[in-house]
Design a protein around this motif. Structure first.
Motif, mmCIF file in Angstrom:
data_model
loop_
_atom_site.group_PDB
_atom_site.id
_atom_site.type_symbol
_atom_site.label_atom_id
_atom_site.label_comp_id
_atom_site.label_asym_id
_atom_site.label_seq_id
_atom_site.Cartn_x
_atom_site.Cartn_y
_atom_site.Cartn_z
ATOM 1 N N ASP A 425 0.830 -1.205 0.000
ATOM 2 C CA ASP A 425 0.000 0.000 0.000
ATOM 3 C C ASP A 425 0.866 1.257 0.000
ATOM 4 N N VAL A 426 1.918 1.265 0.849
ATOM 5 C CA VAL A 426 2.826 2.413 0.908
ATOM 6 C C VAL A 426 3.543 2.612 -0.422
ATOM 7 N N THR A 428 2.583 1.719 -3.407
ATOM 8 C CA THR A 428 1.630 2.194 -4.411
ATOM 9 C C THR A 428 1.408 3.695 -4.285
ATOM 10 N N LYS A 429 1.250 4.165 -3.052
ATOM 11 C CA LYS A 429 1.041 5.593 -2.824
ATOM 12 C C LYS A 429 2.269 6.405 -3.221
ATOM 13 N N LYS A 432 2.630 7.034 -6.963
ATOM 14 C CA LYS A 432 1.705 8.029 -7.501
ATOM 15 C C LYS A 432 2.089 9.457 -7.128
ATOM 16 N N MET A 433 3.107 9.569 -6.272
ATOM 17 C CA MET A 433 3.463 10.867 -5.710
ATOM 18 C C MET A 433 4.749 11.389 -6.343
#
Length: 454
Positions: A425-426, A428-429, A432-433
């Motif tokens: 999850d981390v 993936t975020k 996107k950043m």
């Protein structure tokens, strides 16, 4: 702070909580002495010299005790003081309380790496204290009927050990000069380790050496060294490590954190007050406004060799109000500045941009991949390398964060003991950043307290 107590006071401090529970935390120095020998002369003058320099002193009158155990307030004062100053006088060994305190000081010294004993030999020789003559031996014999063999042995061992530590002998020096030397040495020792650094320092050594070279240890000029680089790169940590290593070489030191934030809040006067208080070792400094603060800094510091760190500057006027010119400080002084952008430090002559000659610049770059992986692993896995199954994702996170130490520490700490789903999850975020957005988030994290690696 002086403490004179009777038995009822001693009983109260050892049996109740409240204020006395934390009294030990208030003291930098514990004075150990026999009252009738030096209380009204040398020890009193030394106490006031230390106190006047802003040093917190526990001065205890051991002669009024009737009990046989150290406890309560006195025990806490010894345990929590950083420096012990035993004053060996001719009748020192006749006081069981002095000897008990000395044993406890030696025990505290053996258990800690940040304590020190500074002995003073007042009308005695170190050889007397080492039991090389009859002076202290005869005094100890008089205790044999009241105290056990084991306690007498501990007293003798403590006397011999402390007498072997380099201290001061008042035989060939005036008391005023001796007190000045002791006060300066205490100030020097207390100046060490002011900046707290993270537990895991990776890849810092080369940066430290580079800054040390720019500082020029033996040069007598006044020099500014500017550490610059992007947010989260480790500028503050580097400044703290350097500060801790060289602070003892200066007459006065001050580390001012987050100057930019204080400036934005209109609190530069507070920083001026803190700078003066730390350098002059006085709590009586009261700056009324920025102009008077400037006048006090350049007037009171111009003959002192000082070390100042101004952390996180972003405007010229911040420097101008705290440490603008070389002639504000004594020869050999060093001012370290950390900043993200050095453009505000430029001066212009005939439309040509340049920097003042007194300035040296050091730019911090991103960490090498191997060091970045090691730093991240320390916080994420409590190991120097990631487990095999986490090697790929670790390298991806390091690449996305650009090897910024602060990012590695924050993200690694958050993922420690996290599930595989949490790691995915981390990642993936982060993907996107944009890199700049990661930095902006870390700036916010810094302002909330994780700023030691910025």
């Amino acid at each position: 702070m002086k403490r004179k107590r009777d038995d009822s006071d001693a009983a109260t401090s050892s049996s109740t909580g409240g204020v006395s529970e934390s009294l030990g935390d208030e003291f930098d120095v514990f004075l150990n002495f026999r009252g009738p020998d030096t209380r009204l002369n040398f020890t009193d003058h030394l106490y006031h010299s230390l106190d006047g320099a802003g040093i917190r002193v526990f001065l205890d009158d051991a002669e009024i005790r009737k009990g046989e155990k150290i406890g309560g307030e006195l025990l806490r004062a010894i345990n929590n003081s950083r420096i012990y100053v035993p004053i060996f006088s001719r009748d020192y060994a006749s006081s069981a309380w002095c000897l008990r305190e000395l044993v406890h000081m030696v025990e505290c010294l053996r258990r800690s790496t940040d304590k020190a004993i500074l002995p003073i030999f007042f009308n005695v020789d170190p050889y007397d204290v080492k039991l090389g003559t009859g002076l202290y031996i005869d005094a100890l014999k008089k205790h044999e009927d009241r105290f056990s063999y084991d306690e007498l042995r501990r007293w003798k061992e403590a006397l011999t050990e402390v007498a072997s530590i380099k201290g001061w002998h008042c035989k060939d020096i005036g008391q005023g000069e001796l007190i000045k030397l002791v006060t300066n040495e205490v100030l020097r020792k207390l100046s060490r380790g002011v900046g707290v650094v993270p537990d895991h320092l990776i890849g810092i050594d080369d940066h430290v050496q580079a800054v040390m070279d720019l500082l020029g240890k033996d040069s007598l000029d006044v020099r500014f060294v500017v550490i610059h680089g992007m947010s989260g790169i480790g500028k503050t940590t580097l400044a703290k490590v350097v500060f801790n290593q060289i602070a003892s070489q200066f007459q006065g030191c001050s580390f001012l954190s987050d100057v930019c934030e204080f400036s934005q809040l209109g609190k530069i006067v507070k920083l001026q007050n803190r700078l003066l208080s730390e350098i002059l070792k006085s709590q009586s400094i009261k700056v009324q406004d920025t102009d008077s603060g400037i006048n006090m800094i350049r007037g009171r510091c111009r003959h002192k060799k000082v070390l100042i760190v101004l952390d996180n500057l972003d405007k010229r006027d911040q420097l101008a109000k705290l440490a603008e010119k070389c002639d504000w400080f004594g020869s050999g002084s060093r001012i370290i500045v950390t900043t993200r952008d050095i453009s505000f430090l430029k001066i212009y002559k005939n439309n040509v941009s340049m920097h003042p000659k007194a300035y040296q610049f050091y730019e911090m770059g991103e960490m090498h991949d191997s060091l970045a992986i090691r730093l991240f692993s320390r916080y994420a896995f409590e190991s120097d390398t990631p487990p095999l199954e986490y090697d790929k994702i670790t390298r991806e996170i390091v690449k996305i964060t650009g090897g910024l130490p602060l990012a590695l520490v924050v993200i690694g700490s958050s993922l420690c003991n996290e599930s595989e789903e949490g790691w995915d999850d981390v990642l993936t975020k982060l993907k996107k950043m944009p890199h700049k957005e990661v930095q902006d988030i870390l700036k916010g994290t810094c302002s909330q307290g994780v700023h030691q690696t910025s």
